[in-house]
Scaffold this motif. Structure first.
Motif, PDB file in Angstrom:
ATOM      1  N   LYS A 301      38.756  47.301  33.030  1.00 16.88           N
ATOM      2  CA  LYS A 301      37.405  47.161  33.574  1.00 16.88           C
ATOM      3  C   LYS A 301      37.294  46.130  34.694  1.00 16.88           C
ATOM      4  N   ASP A 302      38.038  45.037  34.575  1.00 16.56           N
ATOM      5  CA  ASP A 302      37.981  43.976  35.583  1.00 16.56           C
ATOM      6  C   ASP A 302      39.269  43.979  36.384  1.00 16.56           C
ATOM      7  N   VAL A 303      39.145  43.764  37.708  1.00 18.87           N
ATOM      8  CA  VAL A 303      40.301  43.902  38.588  1.00 18.87           C
ATOM      9  C   VAL A 303      40.383  42.726  39.542  1.00 18.87           C
ATOM     10  N   THR A 304      41.568  42.114  39.608  1.00 20.29           N
ATOM     11  CA  THR A 304      41.853  41.137  40.658  1.00 20.29           C
ATOM     12  C   THR A 304      42.796  41.796  41.665  1.00 20.29           C
ATOM     13  N   VAL A 305      42.309  41.960  42.876  1.00 16.82           N
ATOM     14  CA  VAL A 305      43.109  42.579  43.931  1.00 16.82           C
ATOM     15  C   VAL A 305      43.867  41.476  44.665  1.00 16.82           C
ATOM     16  N   VAL A 306      45.190  41.656  44.775  1.00 21.43           N
ATOM     17  CA  VAL A 306      46.057  40.647  45.400  1.00 21.43           C
ATOM     18  C   VAL A 306      46.684  41.251  46.647  1.00 21.43           C
TER      19      VAL A 306
END
Length: 381
Positions: A301-306
């Motif tokens: 559900k939660d995303v950290t885009v790197v």
């Protein structure tokens, strides 16, 4: 070494022993794309062949150069006599120009020409090409949208407003949908860039998505990709229960970006069971679409885009649009929460926060591509 000659006029010499493919562009199998192209022989396009075949030759040539590049001087000599070419996109542009002369009624060829002009940041030329489409088909929704958005990107608000008014006459519901997409994207322009692991991320159902970067010809990783991985590793260490998606599918020496990224993370102590490979994407738009399919499947559900600071705003625009599409397709109201972690490829964070006109242009372009408007209709997303 095997000499592979295309019936439609393009011959390739590649370092492979066996090759199978349908065409020289998108339908080519992975081995063809992975091959080290040593030389490209472009046969002159003959006037004693059927029109469709000559048009297909130009399309084949355009898409091959879009993907691989080639011998520019040979193209000048054999195909575009009297035209000085400066790079591979000059070949693509001029191939579509020639194709539009052969069939001036084919609007898809004009869309493809305009897209190549946008890639080269030739905005006035692209706008003129879109205007030609609109002169022929005034109610063409995509042409009105593209003309308006790229006018907006170049600072012509009057032309943008006129395009929006026309779009609302054509399809008010669809227009309002795109206005919402643009509004959401413009909020990203002010996104605060994070150079460390973001705080206050929900550790349950959280994913870290690390975007790839083109590998060197020998399959090794270049500095920007290694730096993205270092940033992603810091996030992964802070959130040890989070899954890690590595995304990038263009192979070099049989190694995809995702393969190389996964091996590096494992070498740094990351459990391989945490890592999910997305190894089919060829650009940022496909990074977003294909990774979002994984997020859906895994229930994340939660995303950290790197990624790099210079790339993050475009990546976030793509991922948020991909998320919107999948939510709509699957009949879900909820949207994912996105955070970012960036490798700072600017002199300072203050400089990185500035959004140039050129960056806005490519952000809008990839937003529209992610929404389903192909750069090259029927040929290339």
């Amino acid at each position: 070494m095997k000499d592979i000659r295309k019936k439609l006029g393009i011959a390739l010499v590649v370092t492979m022993t066996t090759v199978t493919f349908a065409t020289a562009y998108g339908a080519a199998t992975a081995p063809v794309r992975a091959a080290a192209v040593e030389n490209i022989h472009v046969n002159p396009i003959r006037n004693d062949e059927p029109t469709y075949q000559r048009i297909n030759q130009y399309k084949e040539l355009a898409m091959y150069y879009y993907w691989h590049g080639g011998d520019i001087q040979q193209s000048e000599k054999d195909i575009f006599k009297g035209i000085t070419l400066k790079g591979k996109y000059d070949v693509v542009e001029n191939a579509f120009k020639e194709a539009t002369l052969l069939d001036p009624l084919d609007l898809n060829l004009k869309f493809s020409l305009a897209s190549t002009q946008i890639i080269q940041k030739k905005v006035p030329e692209a706008l003129q090409t879109y205007k030609q489409i609109l002169n022929l088909d005034p109610n063409n929704f995509n042409a009105n949208l593209l003309y308006g958005v790229y006018s907006k990107a170049s600072g012509d608000d009057a032309a943008y407003k006129a395009s929006v008014a026309k779009l609302k006459q054509i399809d008010v519901q669809k227009t309002n949908m795109y206005l919402q997409k643009l509004e959401q994207t413009e909020k990203i322009f002010n996104e605060k860039l994070i150079t460390t692991a973001p705080a206050n991320v929900q550790s349950k159902n959280h994913a870290i998505v690390i975007l790839g970067y083109a590998l060197a010809d020998d399959g090794t990783m270049k500095e920007p990709l290694i730096e993205r991985l270092k940033t992603g590793l810091a996030v992964a260490n802070k959130y040890p229960n989070s899954k890690i998606i590595v995304t990038g599918g263009v192979p070099k020496q049989g190694i995809t970006e995702a393969d190389a990224m996964s091996k590096w993370l494992i070498s740094q102590g990351i459990n391989k069971d945490r890592i999910i490979l997305e190894n089919k994407s060829t650009d940022t738009v496909e990074n977003g679409l294909f990774s979002t399919a994984i997020l859906e499947k895994e229930g994340l559900k939660d995303v950290t885009v790197v990624t790099s600071a210079s790339h993050i705003r475009r990546a976030l625009a793509v991922f948020k649009e991909a998320d919107h599409f999948y939510s709509k397709m699957n009949g879900k109201a909820g949207k994912r929460n996105f955070t970012n972690a960036v490798y700072l490829d600017y002199k300072s964070l203050e400089e990185a926060q500035q959004v140039s006109k050129d960056e806005k242009l490519v952000i809008y372009r990839d937003l529209l591509r992610t929404s389903g408007i192909w750069q090259y209709p029927e040929l290339q997303r």
